[in-house]
Write an enzyme that holds these catalytic residues in place. Structure first.
Site, mmCIF file in Angstrom:
data_model
loop_
_atom_site.group_PDB
_atom_site.id
_atom_site.type_symbol
_atom_site.label_atom_id
_atom_site.label_comp_id
_atom_site.label_asym_id
_atom_site.label_seq_id
_atom_site.Cartn_x
_atom_site.Cartn_y
_atom_site.Cartn_z
ATOM 1 N N GLY A 95 47.505 45.700 24.175
ATOM 2 C CA GLY A 95 48.748 46.166 23.550
ATOM 3 C C GLY A 95 48.808 45.969 22.045
ATOM 4 O O GLY A 95 49.419 46.756 21.337
ATOM 5 N N ASP A 116 36.044 44.754 24.320
ATOM 6 C CA ASP A 116 36.894 44.517 25.484
ATOM 7 C C ASP A 116 36.054 44.778 26.730
ATOM 8 O O ASP A 116 35.128 45.579 26.688
ATOM 9 C CB ASP A 116 38.117 45.446 25.482
ATOM 10 C CG ASP A 116 39.291 44.855 26.246
ATOM 11 O OD1 ASP A 116 40.367 44.669 25.652
ATOM 12 O OD2 ASP A 116 39.130 44.549 27.459
ATOM 13 N N LYS A 139 38.553 50.274 28.359
ATOM 14 C CA LYS A 139 39.436 50.351 27.188
ATOM 15 C C LYS A 139 38.659 50.746 25.935
ATOM 16 O O LYS A 139 39.165 51.480 25.086
ATOM 17 C CB LYS A 139 40.161 49.013 26.984
ATOM 18 C CG LYS A 139 41.247 48.802 28.034
ATOM 19 C CD LYS A 139 42.067 47.544 27.813
ATOM 20 C CE LYS A 139 43.190 47.488 28.853
ATOM 21 N NZ LYS A 139 43.966 46.231 28.795
ATOM 22 N N ASN A 162 32.442 40.853 27.796
ATOM 23 C CA ASN A 162 33.338 39.701 27.789
ATOM 24 C C ASN A 162 32.730 38.648 26.869
ATOM 25 O O ASN A 162 31.677 38.075 27.188
ATOM 26 C CB ASN A 162 33.468 39.178 29.232
ATOM 27 C CG ASN A 162 34.425 38.017 29.327
ATOM 28 O OD1 ASN A 162 34.805 37.410 28.322
ATOM 29 N ND2 ASN A 162 34.823 37.694 30.557
ATOM 30 N N ASN A 199 44.280 35.250 25.971
ATOM 31 C CA ASN A 199 44.025 33.981 26.641
ATOM 32 C C ASN A 199 43.319 33.001 25.714
ATOM 33 O O ASN A 199 42.702 33.373 24.716
ATOM 34 C CB ASN A 199 43.219 34.201 27.937
ATOM 35 C CG ASN A 199 41.827 34.745 27.667
ATOM 36 O OD1 ASN A 199 40.895 33.981 27.412
ATOM 37 N ND2 ASN A 199 41.691 36.064 27.690
ATOM 38 N N CYS A 244 41.690 23.017 15.729
ATOM 39 C CA CYS A 244 42.299 21.920 14.964
ATOM 40 C C CYS A 244 43.629 21.479 15.583
ATOM 41 O O CYS A 244 43.997 20.314 15.502
ATOM 42 C CB CYS A 244 42.543 22.343 13.510
ATOM 43 S SG CYS A 244 41.058 22.343 12.476
ATOM 44 N N CYS A 265 53.365 38.651 36.908
ATOM 45 C CA CYS A 265 52.632 39.054 35.716
ATOM 46 C C CYS A 265 53.480 38.760 34.496
ATOM 47 O O CYS A 265 54.674 38.534 34.600
ATOM 48 C CB CYS A 265 52.273 40.540 35.758
ATOM 49 S SG CYS A 265 53.703 41.622 35.685
ATOM 50 N N CYS A 323 33.574 23.625 12.569
ATOM 51 C CA CYS A 323 34.768 23.521 11.711
ATOM 52 C C CYS A 323 34.598 22.362 10.730
ATOM 53 O O CYS A 323 34.879 22.517 9.531
ATOM 54 C CB CYS A 323 36.022 23.335 12.564
ATOM 55 S SG CYS A 323 37.519 22.999 11.600
#
Lengths: 427, 427
Positions: A95, A116, A139, A162, A199, A244, A265, A323
């Site tokens: 979206g 995707d 997609k 993925n 996610n 972090c 959902c 990092c």
């Protein structure tokens, strides 16, 4: 379909040669004409936009870039055409990601890399971009189909994978590093990575890749109840990375998706996702084309129309090793940064002294000093171009009654003036 | 094309009957098969989404409304399905209006009335919605084509006209009054008018119509330099109308468009227009479905990511006669409004005492009082569902060392806690 029609014509020709009776000639000619007509129908189908070699600023209806190149004339962007040099990777074509991809495509970005693994479903139709007839397509394929029709000038690369799998992450990394689009570019092959995933695991994968590659990225998200969202700028070493300040509770060892209960959902709205995509791509344009202030973090609470902002410094105890390495590099590079900043400021102050700020004054704007303004009488300031009249909120007081050295418009109330200025500025 | 293929097959059949030599049978059969294959290819083209009778909340990939109906389960909207009762008029199907129309279509609005007199040009391709192959079509026709494919459940009415002409304004007024979609509806035939036009004259026409019809509307606009915009709610009699605080300088007696200089056009960006459309439709959903706070005015300054808000009372000296009439009515209706508000508040306080706030507790949320929380020991609070682990920013301190009656998570820094909560809330 054009191929099939060509084969049909070929078979008809073979039949023609095997028929020796000339009485059938007319029937065969008719069949041939019909097939040729079908072929031309197929060819003339929806007209595709042709590629454009250079971005033109010409104001004609047929120029897809005139309204973008106008940003230069308006003094917003110094060199809009630079957009064709940039590569942006978008991870997650849902979206937010699909709308971000469409916006960048319509802006004429040089190259888009789309990632995707999911398929289009009818359940996605409450958000912008995908169309019902694309249900079942991946997609990435559906996005390439739509985006290449919208703007054939954009180089589109589609990765149906993925990024949270070992193999997917490796392909992700090598695609980001590939510099064949602009070999002279500094750093890796992309200018910005946009995370539009839904996610934690995928965000951590983007975070890992960008920390390892020292690549600036922007994160985006929309809440499960569909009514709030955010965007965030992450510069490895300079700002907080995604590890972090992690969420307090995260999934581990299981797929986050299976944690969701059967028949339940997340909610979503095209409005919230459209706003978040718009804010994300606006920040992207400001970052790439160097105008305005790039926001380090911008939230959107739609129930209250509240837009929180903040800045996040990196965590010296971050669990992400890459990092910590980038943080170290950033600290070590401070003297060089300071010197570069000083040199830049000196060069700028020099160039201001040298030439005019705006060489071509398209809007005929001239600067008056206060003394000039005060000495202008009300009559000459009333001389608007033909076809323009002044409209005042309270038209009862005749304008001629304003004394010559009062402000040009007589308003009792500062609030009133602010309202009028806002109305003028934002129409 | 299907018709043409049928004719081709028919002609082939005629040829077959005129040929008496059986040696040609095989060639003809091959031709027939080819044409049949082409026909089935043509038929299987893009599959259209079928109409849906009722909005279902079922969580399956094939349900286009599952993510919207989830707004009810999340407690955001009380009755989402009511959206099918509403009619929204959109004036101006350009960069903002077309995206607003698409968002409302994807949300499953009952009926959309679309007004524009302009045609799609390639110069519009730097904004969302229209596709290059639609260049030359009227914006209303192109919009109906796209929107009916996206959601065939929405009733679309297209008005290709200029509302600033006498004839156009009359048709505009009568279309707004038409109540055949929902005859039982109070007031006129639409629930909201959205103004998405790009000039003063058209805004004044919408303002005139809505003042005369006592119809609530929302105004939107984007600046000529493409980097700011606004939305505004206008309730005749209650808030300022568009004539209550007009711009200081307006065109008069000439077409605003001819005032523009040759070779100069306004800049525009898909980002700014997408954000403004998103904020406009979000405000529309909040207004129609009664959730959150409907914003009276919301500005968007993209260079600074600044979002000013304000409220504007009507001007008792407004030059618009219909506005003054609505202001008078609003003042006279004050006692009735106060009584209704009091009755509503009494009814609400009664219903709160009567039943549970959330009958179906889908997320198994329970309320603990502070005493219960303090008496829970750290061990039991650590018992997360299988597959979840706690991730702390500083994982060095073993969690067991937290004393039983300390807060569940030990954090020295309030700032740190705020960061974590924000990250948790907005993923």
């Amino acid at each position: 379909m054009e191929v099939e029609l060509k084969e049909l014509l070929h078979d008809l020709e073979s039949l023609n040669q095997s028929l020796h009776d000339p009485s059938h000639r007319a029937s065969l000619d008719k069949l041939r004409l019909r097939i040729e007509h079908l072929t031309s129908m197929e060819r003339s189908g929806p007209a595709r936009r042709l590629k454009v070699k250079d971005m033109s600023a010409e104001v004609v209806d047929s120029n897809p870039y005139s309204r973008l190149m106008a940003l230069q004339r308006m003094g917003i962007v110094e060199n809009y055409e630079r957009i064709r040099d940039f590569s942006v990777a978008i991870v997650g074509i849902g979206g937010v990601g699909s709308v971000a991809a469409e916006m960048l495509t319509r802006c004429g970005i040089g190259r888009l890399l789309l990632y995707d693994y999911d398929k289009v479903e009818l359940a996605n139709m409450n958000r912008l971009f995908f169309r019902p007839e694309q249900a079942g397509m991946t997609k990435t394929d559906a996005a390439v189909q739509t985006l290449s029709d919208i703007n054939p000038d954009v180089v589109l690369e589609s990765y149906t994978l993925n990024i949270t799998t070992v193999q997917g992450f490796e392909t992700f990394m090598s695609s980001l590093k590939n510099k064949s689009f602009r070999p002279s570019k500094e750093g890796i092959g992309v200018d910005l990575v946009l995370s539009c995933v839904d996610n934690y695991e995928a965000r951590m994968a983007v975070n890992q890749a960008c920390n390892e590659l020292s690549q600036t990225w922007m994160e985006s998200g929309v809440s499960e109840d569909a009514v709030s969202g955010h965007i965030q700028l992450l510069v490895p070493g300079e700002t907080a990375c995604f590890a972090c300040a992690p969420p307090l509770v995260v999934a581990s060892g299981v797929d986050e998706r299976t944690l969701k209960r059967e028949g339940v959902c997340a909610a979503s709205l095209p409005t919230t996702m459209g706003v978040v995509a718009g804010l994300l791509v606006q920040n992207t344009l400001k970052f790439l084309l160097k105008f305005g202030n790039v926001s380090p973090y911008l939230g959107y609470n739609s129930l209250k129309d509240y837009f929180p902002t903040m800045e996040m410094k990196p965590n010296p105890q971050c669990s992400n090793v890459a990092c910590l390495e980038r943080q170290q590099e950033y600290i070590l590079a401070k003297p060089a940064r300071d010197a570069a900043l000083k040199a830049k400021m000196e060069a700028e102050s020099l160039s201001v002294e040298e030439g005019p700020l705006h060489a071509d004054n398209e809007w005929s704007i001239s600067v008056l000093d206060d003394n000039e303004l005060n000495s202008m009488d009300a009559t000459s300031s009333d001389a608007l171009p033909e076809g323009l009249v002044r409209e005042l909120p309270s038209a009862d007081e005749p304008q001629r009654m304003v004394p010559p050295d009062a402000p040009l418009v007589s308003i009792d109330d500062l609030e009133e003036l602010r309202r009028q200025l806002d109305a003028l500025n934002s129409t």
